[in-house]
Structure formats: C-alpha cells, structure tokens
Enzyme design. Sequence first.
Site, PDB file in Angstrom:
ATOM      1  N   ASN A   1      59.399  13.775  70.448  1.00  0.00           N
ATOM      2  CA  ASN A   1      59.653  14.709  71.535  1.00  0.00           C
ATOM      3  C   ASN A   1      58.541  15.760  71.536  1.00  0.00           C
ATOM      4  OD1 ASN A   1      62.113  13.435  72.175  1.00  0.00           O
ATOM      5  ND2 ASN A   1      63.195  14.597  70.589  1.00  0.00           N
TER       6      ASN A   1
ATOM      7  N   HIS B   1      56.761  21.371  64.683  1.00  0.00           N
ATOM      8  CA  HIS B   1      55.940  20.683  63.667  1.00  0.00           C
ATOM      9  C   HIS B   1      56.120  19.214  64.005  1.00  0.00           C
ATOM     10  CE1 HIS B   1      54.587  20.341  59.200  1.00  0.00           C
ATOM     11  NE2 HIS B   1      54.672  19.102  59.681  1.00  0.00           N
TER      12      HIS B   1
ATOM     13  N   HIS C   1      56.906  15.533  64.618  1.00  0.00           N
ATOM     14  CA  HIS C   1      57.775  14.661  63.829  1.00  0.00           C
ATOM     15  C   HIS C   1      58.126  13.429  64.638  1.00  0.00           C
ATOM     16  CE1 HIS C   1      60.118  17.772  65.920  1.00  0.00           C
ATOM     17  NE2 HIS C   1      61.043  16.840  66.119  1.00  0.00           N
TER      18      HIS C   1
ATOM     19  N   HIS D   1      61.015  10.561  64.968  1.00  0.00           N
ATOM     20  CA  HIS D   1      62.365  10.128  64.644  1.00  0.00           C
ATOM     21  C   HIS D   1      62.356   8.601  64.494  1.00  0.00           C
ATOM     22  CE1 HIS D   1      64.441  13.875  66.298  1.00  0.00           C
ATOM     23  NE2 HIS D   1      63.278  13.949  66.926  1.00  0.00           N
TER      24      HIS D   1
HETATM   25  P1  5GP Z   1      63.421  17.516  67.954  1.00  0.00           P
HETATM   26  O1  5GP Z   1      64.611  17.884  68.787  1.00  0.00           O
HETATM   27  O2  5GP Z   1      62.486  18.688  67.754  1.00  0.00           O
HETATM   28  O3  5GP Z   1      62.707  16.279  68.397  1.00  0.00           O
HETATM   29  O4  5GP Z   1      64.008  17.120  66.532  1.00  0.00           O
HETATM   30  C1  5GP Z   1      64.291  18.039  65.534  1.00  0.00           C
HETATM   31  C2  5GP Z   1      65.253  17.363  64.605  1.00  0.00           C
HETATM   32  O5  5GP Z   1      65.304  18.107  63.397  1.00  0.00           O
HETATM   33  C3  5GP Z   1      66.688  17.299  65.130  1.00  0.00           C
HETATM   34  O6  5GP Z   1      67.095  15.942  65.222  1.00  0.00           O
HETATM   35  C4  5GP Z   1      67.493  18.082  64.108  1.00  0.00           C
HETATM   36  O7  5GP Z   1      68.752  17.516  63.854  1.00  0.00           O
HETATM   37  C5  5GP Z   1      66.595  18.054  62.876  1.00  0.00           C
HETATM   38  N1  5GP Z   1      66.746  19.201  62.012  1.00  0.00           N
HETATM   39  C6  5GP Z   1      66.804  20.523  62.387  1.00  0.00           C
HETATM   40  N2  5GP Z   1      66.917  21.301  61.319  1.00  0.00           N
HETATM   41  C7  5GP Z   1      66.952  20.485  60.226  1.00  0.00           C
HETATM   42  C8  5GP Z   1      67.067  20.722  58.807  1.00  0.00           C
HETATM   43  O8  5GP Z   1      67.165  21.857  58.336  1.00  0.00           O
HETATM   44  N3  5GP Z   1      67.062  19.639  58.006  1.00  0.00           N
HETATM   45  C9  5GP Z   1      66.960  18.361  58.489  1.00  0.00           C
HETATM   46  N4  5GP Z   1      66.969  17.363  57.603  1.00  0.00           N
HETATM   47  N5  5GP Z   1      66.837  18.101  59.813  1.00  0.00           N
HETATM   48  C10 5GP Z   1      66.832  19.142  60.662  1.00  0.00           C
HETATM   49 ZN    ZN Z   2      55.104  23.213  59.892  1.00  0.00          ZN
END
Ligand code: 5GP
Ligand code: ZN
Length: 114
Positions: free
Chosen positions: A87, A98, A100, A102
């Site tokens: 995303n 940062h 990432h 999935h």
């Molecule tokens: P995004 O929405 O930015 O693509 O994905 C961020 C992901 O990070 C989400 O799926 C969320 O559940 C995960 N996430 C957020 N905070 C933490 C955390 O403290 N630990 C872990 N393991 N995952 C996290």
């Molecule tokens: Zn970072």
Amino acid sequence: MSNCLFCKIINKEIPSEILYEDDRVIAFKDVNPQAPVHILVIPKEHIESANDVDEGNSDVIGHIFAVINRLVKELGIDKDGYRIVNNCGEFGGQTVSHIHFHILGGRQLLWPPG
Ligand code: 5GP
Ligand code: ZN
C-alpha cells in the site's frame, strides 16, 4: 528513524513475532491479521514508501521478493497461492510510513480490493 514504528520493530524496541531476519530485511507477523497467514516483510533501511524506491536503493526490494519466495514455501502456501500487497500513500491505504510488503494467504482472497 527514531519515531518510526517499524524501525522500532527492527531495533526490537517493540516486540514482534519474527519469522525471518538477515542484515537487510525482517519478516514478522502482522498484529491484526486479515488472513490465516499475514506476514509483513520490510527492509531494515528506512524507505518511506514505493514513491521513494529508486536505482540507489531498489536492490533490497528484489531481496525482499526472494525472502517472500522462501517464506511462502516454508509456510506451505506457495502451491495454493497468496497475495503480495504494497500500500502506498493515503489513497493506497498506507498507515505505516516505512515501506512494507504484506504476504496474505491461507484462504481464498477476493478481487478487486475495496
Ligand atoms: P498498511 O496499512 O500501512 O499497508 O499496513 C500496516 C500494517 O501494520 C497493518 O496491517 C497493521 O495491522 C500492522 N501493524 C501496525 N502496528 C503494528 C505493530 O505494532 N506490530 C505488528 N506486528 N504489526 C503492526
Ligand atoms: Zn522506519
């Protein structure tokens, strides 16, 4: 980056369930899983988003895909299939700045996304 959540996970300031780690990347379980398998794979270098990937730092992205290949085999989801999601930005639904990737698997995923 001192105030970045995922940099804190890399530095073990915040605990996580780590499945793989080397000098360049780390893979850990998503805290809020959206599928039976939901892993995040991130570079240790703080790259904010896909918008910030260029010729100077893109080697690690290839390495991430090699790590993903290894992980999906270990997790036994390679044959059934899975989804790799990145995303980017607000409209992309990025909540952690940062970069990432999935890995989502272990069930039939729907398409298109919402
Ligand atoms: P995004 O929405 O930015 O693509 O994905 C961020 C992901 O990070 C989400 O799926 C969320 O559940 C995960 N996430 C957020 N905070 C933490 C955390 O403290 N630990 C872990 N393991 N995952 C996290
Ligand atoms: Zn970072």
